[in-house]
Scaffold this motif. Structure first.
Motif, mmCIF file in Angstrom:
data_model
loop_
_atom_site.group_PDB
_atom_site.id
_atom_site.type_symbol
_atom_site.label_atom_id
_atom_site.label_comp_id
_atom_site.label_asym_id
_atom_site.label_seq_id
_atom_site.Cartn_x
_atom_site.Cartn_y
_atom_site.Cartn_z
ATOM 1 N N ALA A 89 0.825 -1.204 0.000
ATOM 2 C CA ALA A 89 0.000 0.000 0.000
ATOM 3 C C ALA A 89 0.862 1.257 0.000
ATOM 4 N N LEU A 90 0.310 2.307 -0.561
ATOM 5 C CA LEU A 90 0.895 3.639 -0.500
ATOM 6 C C LEU A 90 -0.134 4.554 0.139
ATOM 7 N N LYS A 91 0.335 5.510 0.877
ATOM 8 C CA LYS A 91 -0.563 6.497 1.451
ATOM 9 C C LYS A 91 -0.638 7.692 0.512
ATOM 10 N N PHE A 92 -1.834 8.045 0.079
ATOM 11 C CA PHE A 92 -2.024 9.219 -0.761
ATOM 12 C C PHE A 92 -2.009 10.453 0.130
ATOM 13 N N ASN A 93 -1.092 11.371 -0.160
ATOM 14 C CA ASN A 93 -0.946 12.558 0.684
ATOM 15 C C ASN A 93 -1.495 13.825 0.026
ATOM 16 N N GLY A 94 -2.254 13.661 -1.066
ATOM 17 C CA GLY A 94 -2.842 14.817 -1.729
ATOM 18 C C GLY A 94 -2.048 15.332 -2.916
ATOM 19 N N ASP A 95 -0.905 14.742 -3.187
ATOM 20 C CA ASP A 95 -0.033 15.195 -4.274
ATOM 21 C C ASP A 95 0.118 14.073 -5.303
ATOM 22 N N PHE A 96 -0.531 14.224 -6.458
ATOM 23 C CA PHE A 96 -0.501 13.176 -7.482
ATOM 24 C C PHE A 96 0.896 12.950 -8.054
ATOM 25 N N LYS A 97 1.675 14.006 -8.239
ATOM 26 C CA LYS A 97 3.027 13.848 -8.780
ATOM 27 C C LYS A 97 3.886 13.018 -7.825
ATOM 28 N N LEU A 98 3.837 13.360 -6.549
ATOM 29 C CA LEU A 98 4.590 12.610 -5.552
ATOM 30 C C LEU A 98 4.113 11.153 -5.509
ATOM 31 N N THR A 99 2.821 10.938 -5.596
ATOM 32 C CA THR A 99 2.275 9.577 -5.589
ATOM 33 C C THR A 99 2.747 8.791 -6.801
ATOM 34 N N LEU A 100 2.789 9.419 -7.966
ATOM 35 C CA LEU A 100 3.290 8.752 -9.171
ATOM 36 C C LEU A 100 4.753 8.353 -8.983
ATOM 37 N N ASP A 101 5.548 9.245 -8.417
ATOM 38 C CA ASP A 101 6.956 8.936 -8.136
ATOM 39 C C ASP A 101 7.068 7.749 -7.167
ATOM 40 N N GLU A 102 6.242 7.735 -6.140
ATOM 41 C CA GLU A 102 6.268 6.641 -5.166
ATOM 42 C C GLU A 102 5.867 5.315 -5.812
ATOM 43 N N ILE A 103 4.902 5.356 -6.726
ATOM 44 C CA ILE A 103 4.487 4.146 -7.436
ATOM 45 C C ILE A 103 5.651 3.593 -8.251
ATOM 46 N N GLU A 104 6.360 4.467 -8.945
ATOM 47 C CA GLU A 104 7.494 4.048 -9.770
ATOM 48 C C GLU A 104 8.622 3.431 -8.946
ATOM 49 N N LYS A 105 8.805 3.888 -7.721
ATOM 50 C CA LYS A 105 9.892 3.418 -6.866
ATOM 51 C C LYS A 105 9.470 2.283 -5.932
ATOM 52 N N PHE A 106 8.190 1.935 -5.929
ATOM 53 C CA PHE A 106 7.657 1.015 -4.922
ATOM 54 C C PHE A 106 8.228 -0.401 -5.033
#
Length: 112
Positions: A89-106
């Motif tokens: 799981a990833l926590k969505f913190n309100g920032d789509f760009k940051l979330t996309l980066d986290e998905i790529e590095k997950f």
């Protein structure tokens, strides 16, 4: 007294998961029983085990590891809950760009 629902994944959270085997659940992760006991001591959470595994196999595993008393139910359906504890799981913190980066590095913790 109202208790908040807390859904906890089995594989990769409560056990030492590295790959899926249909009829085998890996050994309990060190500290998992104490973690569950401490959660229950807070008396504000209702624990639900979330897993895609066979519920009878899970019930047996929970009993063998003496942690069955902590869970109200076992389900394979993600239901509304206050908190989800999952190794994928990833926590969505309100920032789509940051979330996309986290998905790529997950990477799940047990593959590091």
């Amino acid at each position: 007294m109202y208790k908040e629902k807390l859904m906890i994944d089995l594989d990769g959270v409560l056990n030492n998961y590295t790959k899926y085997e249909e009829n085998f659940i890996p050994e309990i992760r060190e500290g998992a029983a104490e973690f569950l006991e401490n959660l229950c001591r807070l008396e504000k959470y209702e624990l639900v085990l979330f897993t895609s595994r066979n519920s009878k196999l899970c019930e047996k595993w929970l009993k063998e590891n003496k942690i069955n008393q902590y869970f109200k139910e076992i389900t394979n359906i993600k239901k509304p809950a206050s908190i989800y504890i999952d190794d994928r799981a990833l926590k969505f913190n309100g920032d789509f760009k940051l979330t996309l980066d986290e998905i790529e590095k997950f990477t799940v913790h047990w593959k590091k």
